[in-house]
Enzyme design. Structure first.
Site, PDB file in Angstrom:
ATOM      1  N   LYS A  54       3.431  14.959 -10.330  1.00 17.89           N
ATOM      2  CA  LYS A  54       3.882  15.653  -9.145  1.00 17.89           C
ATOM      3  C   LYS A  54       3.271  15.562  -7.860  1.00 17.89           C
ATOM      4  O   LYS A  54       3.730  15.170  -7.064  1.00 17.89           O
ATOM      5  CB  LYS A  54       4.095  17.145  -9.698  1.00 17.89           C
ATOM      6  CG  LYS A  54       5.326  17.071 -10.867  1.00 17.89           C
ATOM      7  CD  LYS A  54       5.288  18.410 -11.521  1.00 17.89           C
ATOM      8  CE  LYS A  54       6.314  18.435 -12.474  1.00 17.89           C
ATOM      9  NZ  LYS A  54       5.995  19.740 -13.410  1.00 17.89           N
ATOM     10  N   GLN A  98       3.953  25.772 -14.387  1.00 17.51           N
ATOM     11  CA  GLN A  98       3.736  24.666 -15.372  1.00 17.51           C
ATOM     12  C   GLN A  98       4.183  25.327 -16.771  1.00 17.51           C
ATOM     13  O   GLN A  98       3.260  26.021 -16.972  1.00 17.51           O
ATOM     14  CB  GLN A  98       2.579  23.749 -15.115  1.00 17.51           C
ATOM     15  CG  GLN A  98       2.602  22.620 -16.029  1.00 17.51           C
ATOM     16  CD  GLN A  98       3.692  21.812 -15.556  1.00 17.51           C
ATOM     17  OE1 GLN A  98       3.947  21.432 -14.560  1.00 17.51           O
ATOM     18  NE2 GLN A  98       4.308  21.211 -16.715  1.00 17.51           N
ATOM     19  N   ASP A 121      11.840  25.115  -9.557  1.00 18.98           N
ATOM     20  CA  ASP A 121      12.297  24.719 -10.551  1.00 18.98           C
ATOM     21  C   ASP A 121      13.724  25.211 -10.941  1.00 18.98           C
ATOM     22  O   ASP A 121      14.312  24.755 -11.954  1.00 18.98           O
ATOM     23  CB  ASP A 121      11.339  25.358 -12.059  1.00 18.98           C
ATOM     24  CG  ASP A 121      10.311  24.392 -12.231  1.00 18.98           C
ATOM     25  OD1 ASP A 121      10.542  23.263 -11.915  1.00 18.98           O
ATOM     26  OD2 ASP A 121       9.202  24.854 -12.629  1.00 18.98           O
TER      27      ASP A 121
END
Ligand code: NAP
Length: 284
Positions: A54, A98, A121
């Site tokens: 990422k 995460q 997200d």
């Protein structure tokens, strides 16, 4: 007949180029660079790899990144405190927590702590609710990437029968809602579905997101259907494989492979969401 191979790397490159151009235009207008902050708790090797990839995507498009780390022993309130400090930080456009988080950390509490405007997200209940209600908001990256793949390959959605195998909050449910929003007739299947093969055979668009290697057999696929394989499973020989038997390529009209299909899009959509979050915060 052999299916058109849906090339996720190619589509993702296009998405990243679009994002890079939008950021470039903002920088020229004197606006700050978007900033994606990742929260990592403990040292999960897969998470480290994802975050590294990422970061690489972010560098490619001009998004600044930072990693905030907590030890494996962190409590829910310590993670929530960190997330809240990022909510308040005016430099931060998007927050990525995460997962997986260590077992003692309540995932729902952490997800709910993220400012919905920085929820790149798309997991916050407010953004999930907006999706359900057909309102605009940040949409989870994998489902958004699946729709982008279908659009890039000009797969007709409106009026078509779509079958989604899997009902998780991160893939199955949101992609079903996005397909519904685009006027597909949607069936959602799960582990208690009876006659899964028959339901799959009705699909013009089949999204496989069960996480079961080779679950979807070639003879479950309607000839000419668009098959999007989301599953990421480890084969016995250590290689990655999807939920769909690769022999489905002989039947389907389009097939997204694993790896190289949905995966690259998921990461690209995270960059698109971070850019969008910053644009909404500081329209320029
Ligand atoms: P998940 O939370 O484990 O959900 C799996 C879903 O599949 C559940 O709804 C489950 O039903 C259903 N299911 C399991 N076995 C089934 C069967 N035999 N028949 C029908 N339905 C079945 O997984 P997820 O997070 O949604 O992820 C799904 C897969 O996509 C995983 O392989 C994951 O690694 C992959 N993934 C890939 C990406 C990417 O970027 N490429 C992103 C996210 C996820 P129940 O609800 O009844 O248990």
């Amino acid at each position: 007949m052999s299916a058109i191979r849906v090339d996720g790397e190619r589509v993702a490159t296009g998405v990243l180029a679009e994002v890079a151009a939008r950021i470039e235009a903002r920088l020229r207008a004197g606006l700050p660079r978007p900033h994606l902050a990742a929260v990592l708790v403990g040292h999960d090797p897969a998470s480290e790899t994802y975050v590294r990839l990422k970061r690489r995507d972010a560098e490619r498009v001009g998004i600044a990144t930072s990693d905030r780390r907590l030890p494996e022993s962190a409590t829910t309130s310590e993670v929530v405190d960190l997330v809240e400090s990022l909510n308040r930080d005016p430099e931060v456009s998007g927050i990525l927590v995460q997962q997986p988080l260590p077992p003692q950390v309540e995932v729902e509490a952490v997800v709910a702590a993220v400012d919905p405007a920085k929820d790149v997200d798309g997991f916050h209940p407010l953004n999930a609710g907006r999706l359900l209600l057909g309102q605009s908001g940040l949409v989870a990256c994998t489902p958004a990437g699946i729709i982008r793949l279908l659009d890039e390959y000009r797969v007709p959605i409106a009026g078509r029968r779509a079958v989604v195998v899997g009902r998780s909050n991160v893939v199955g449910k949101p992609v079903a809602l996005l397909l519904l929003r685009r006027d597909a007739t949607v069936t959602v299947c799960h582990s208690k579905t009876t006659n899964l093969a028959e339901v799959c055979r009705e699909a013009d668009i089949l999204v496989a997101a069960a996480g079961r290697l080779g679950l979807i057999r070639a003879d479950w696929v309607k000839p000419g259907a668009a098959v999007i394989d989301v599953g990421v499973n480890r084969r016995e020989d250590g290689r990655l494989g999807g939920d769909v038997d690769p022999a489905a390529a002989e039947v389907a009209g389009w097939l997204s492979p694993v790896p190289g299909g949905v995966g690259p899009l998921t990461r690209a959509m995270l960059m698109a969401n971070t850019c969008r979050a910053e644009e909404a915060r500081r329209p320029g």
